[in-house]
Design a protein around this motif. Structure first.
Motif, PDB file in Angstrom:
ATOM      1  N   PHE A 250     -10.031  23.556  -6.165  1.00  0.00           N
ATOM      2  CA  PHE A 250      -9.157  24.603  -5.653  1.00  0.00           C
ATOM      3  C   PHE A 250     -10.006  25.813  -5.265  1.00  0.00           C
ATOM      4  O   PHE A 250     -10.699  26.386  -6.107  1.00  0.00           O
ATOM      5  N   GLU A 251      -9.925  26.211  -4.000  1.00  0.00           N
ATOM      6  CA  GLU A 251     -10.673  27.360  -3.510  1.00  0.00           C
ATOM      7  C   GLU A 251      -9.720  28.324  -2.805  1.00  0.00           C
ATOM      8  O   GLU A 251      -9.043  27.954  -1.849  1.00  0.00           O
ATOM      9  N   ASN A 252      -9.652  29.553  -3.304  1.00  0.00           N
ATOM     10  CA  ASN A 252      -8.731  30.553  -2.762  1.00  0.00           C
ATOM     11  C   ASN A 252      -7.280  30.061  -2.829  1.00  0.00           C
ATOM     12  O   ASN A 252      -6.554  30.054  -1.829  1.00  0.00           O
ATOM     13  N   VAL A 253      -6.886  29.654  -4.018  1.00  0.00           N
ATOM     14  CA  VAL A 253      -5.531  29.172  -4.265  1.00  0.00           C
ATOM     15  C   VAL A 253      -4.946  29.998  -5.415  1.00  0.00           C
ATOM     16  O   VAL A 253      -5.336  29.819  -6.571  1.00  0.00           O
ATOM     17  N   GLY A 254      -4.014  30.864  -5.105  1.00  0.00           N
ATOM     18  CA  GLY A 254      -3.460  31.750  -6.138  1.00  0.00           C
ATOM     19  C   GLY A 254      -2.732  31.000  -7.234  1.00  0.00           C
ATOM     20  O   GLY A 254      -2.802  31.379  -8.408  1.00  0.00           O
ATOM     21  N   LYS A 255      -2.014  29.942  -6.866  1.00  0.00           N
ATOM     22  CA  LYS A 255      -1.257  29.140  -7.826  1.00  0.00           C
ATOM     23  C   LYS A 255      -1.624  27.659  -7.637  1.00  0.00           C
ATOM     24  O   LYS A 255      -0.967  26.940  -6.884  1.00  0.00           O
ATOM     25  N   PRO A 256      -2.645  27.188  -8.315  1.00  0.00           N
ATOM     26  CA  PRO A 256      -3.052  25.787  -8.133  1.00  0.00           C
ATOM     27  C   PRO A 256      -1.949  24.801  -8.489  1.00  0.00           C
ATOM     28  O   PRO A 256      -1.744  23.814  -7.776  1.00  0.00           O
ATOM     29  N   THR A 257      -1.259  25.033  -9.604  1.00  0.00           N
ATOM     30  CA  THR A 257      -0.156  24.164 -10.016  1.00  0.00           C
ATOM     31  C   THR A 257       0.998  25.014 -10.508  1.00  0.00           C
ATOM     32  O   THR A 257       0.793  26.065 -11.139  1.00  0.00           O
ATOM     33  N   VAL A 258       2.238  24.551 -10.248  1.00  0.00           N
ATOM     34  CA  VAL A 258       3.433  25.213 -10.772  1.00  0.00           C
ATOM     35  C   VAL A 258       4.368  24.145 -11.325  1.00  0.00           C
ATOM     36  O   VAL A 258       4.355  22.995 -10.885  1.00  0.00           O
ATOM     37  N   THR A 259       5.184  24.537 -12.280  1.00  0.00           N
ATOM     38  CA  THR A 259       6.096  23.590 -12.916  1.00  0.00           C
ATOM     39  C   THR A 259       7.555  23.894 -12.606  1.00  0.00           C
ATOM     40  O   THR A 259       8.449  23.347 -13.231  1.00  0.00           O
ATOM     41  N   GLN A 260       7.782  24.733 -11.617  1.00  0.00           N
ATOM     42  CA  GLN A 260       9.140  24.997 -11.139  1.00  0.00           C
ATOM     43  C   GLN A 260       9.022  25.690  -9.797  1.00  0.00           C
ATOM     44  O   GLN A 260       8.152  26.533  -9.578  1.00  0.00           O
ATOM     45  N   THR A 261       9.901  25.305  -8.866  1.00  0.00           N
ATOM     46  CA  THR A 261       9.965  25.984  -7.582  1.00  0.00           C
ATOM     47  C   THR A 261      11.347  25.792  -6.990  1.00  0.00           C
ATOM     48  O   THR A 261      12.040  24.807  -7.279  1.00  0.00           O
ATOM     49  N   GLY A 262      11.778  26.732  -6.177  1.00  0.00           N
ATOM     50  CA  GLY A 262      13.109  26.668  -5.598  1.00  0.00           C
ATOM     51  C   GLY A 262      14.179  26.699  -6.672  1.00  0.00           C
ATOM     52  O   GLY A 262      14.055  27.384  -7.689  1.00  0.00           O
ATOM     53  N   ASP A 263      15.251  25.921  -6.469  1.00  0.00           N
ATOM     54  CA  ASP A 263      16.339  25.843  -7.442  1.00  0.00           C
ATOM     55  C   ASP A 263      16.194  24.663  -8.393  1.00  0.00           C
ATOM     56  O   ASP A 263      17.083  24.401  -9.216  1.00  0.00           O
TER      57      ASP A 263
END
Length: 318
Positions: A250-263
């Motif tokens: 990951f290069e210049n990635v503010g959020k490499p992984t997230v465990t929730q998005t949208g609804d």
């Protein structure tokens, strides 16, 4: 095994372990596997169309006819063919671009309820909908060494109970919503137990989100990909999915992984030895709920992934 060598290439060497699990061995610094790796190698494997029945197409009408034919065959796409809408791809097809600039512009390919399809070395530009849409219980698909950009919706979307798919060595750029895995929070009855996909050695270059965005699937293997200058987030796990994000760069990635998005409700996500340059912290959740990867493999060292993927992803490499 050299760390500059890619992983997941045993099928090209003809190595198969007992029980149908892929035993993965060494390969060149950028790979041009003759057969798929990861999930597309399971469930009987993915061989594509007949290599002895070959048709070369240069026009939209010829392409549409060849793709929808019931014949097991290899379709060679010569030149950048302008199409309108989505062209259906039948079972037992290999669709491969000639050279580095051949493919499709203006439309996309739809794989619906089919089996055993290979899409390789194709350029996808300016699709009015999805560039590649895999849906309705489609199984055993290999999407490899393509160059995709500027679509209206997803570049590579996989949904509606599709399964046993590998997405490898693709270059995605100039686009926002890259790859969806599972289209709706309300589709669990069809998707739970399916949507098993390997994402390996892909290059996400300046794209926005969905690399991939996952619902329900468990496990999903995100291995040795290169993420550069990502706008929103890298990988998202939602709706109780199980995603293993392993040794990516990951290069210049503010959020490499997230465990929730949208609804969507949260999903489960496990990380291992990802390499981060000027990037944020990875979100993880309940890694014990991420199912084991059901094939053997030897991952590439995380710090060499950038060079390997830049050298090998996209068209003109096979």
């Amino acid at each position: 095994m050299s760390t500059r060598r890619t992983v997941l290439s045993a099928l090209s060497a003809g190595v198969l372990a007992a029980g149908g699990v892929v035993a993965l061995g060494p390969a060149p610094a950028w790979a041009a596997e003759s057969r798929p790796v990861g999930f597309a190698s399971l469930n009987g494997g993915t061989s594509g169309g007949s290599a002895s029945a070959v048709v070369t197409v240069t026009t939209a009408s010829a392409l549409k006819s060849a793709l929808s034919s019931g014949t097991s065959q290899t379709v060679r796409v010569s030149g950048l063919i302008s199409i309108s809408g989505m062209y259906n791809v039948a079972s037992n097809k290999t669709v491969i671009g000639v050279g580095s600039g051949s493919g499709i512009t203006g439309g996309g390919l739809n794989l619906s309820g089919v089996r055993n399809v290979i899409l390789r070395n194709l350029v996808f530009r300016n699709a009015a909908d999805d560039s590649i849409n895999i849906q309705s219980g489609t199984t055993n698909v290999w999407v490899d060494h393509n160059d995709l950009s500027n679509g209206y919706d997803g570049l590579i979307d996989i949904k509606r109970g599709s399964d046993f798919i590998t997405v490898s060595w693709n270059r995605l750029h100039n686009h926002d919503k890259s790859m969806l895995l599972g289209h709706s929070d309300d589709n669990g009855s069809q998707d739970i137990g399916k949507l098993r996909v390997t994402y390996v050695h892909n290059w996400f270059e300046g794209t926005g989100q969905r690399h991939p965005r996952v619902r329900f699937a468990n496990p999903v293997h995100v291995l040795n990909n290169y993420y550069s200058n990502i706008g929103s987030y890298g990988v998202a796990s939602t709706e109780n999915a199980g995603v293993f994000v392993e040794r990516n760069y990951f290069e210049n990635v503010g959020k490499p992984t997230v465990t929730q998005t949208g609804d969507s409700d949260p999903g489960n996500l496990k990380v291992l030895n990802n390499y981060r340059v000027n990037s944020g912290t990875e979100q993880v959740r309940n890694g014990a709920s991420v199912a084991a990867i059901p094939y053997s493999y030897t991952p590439e060292a995380n710090n060499t992934v950038k060079a390997t993927v830049q050298a090998g992803a996209g068209t003109g490499r096979i």
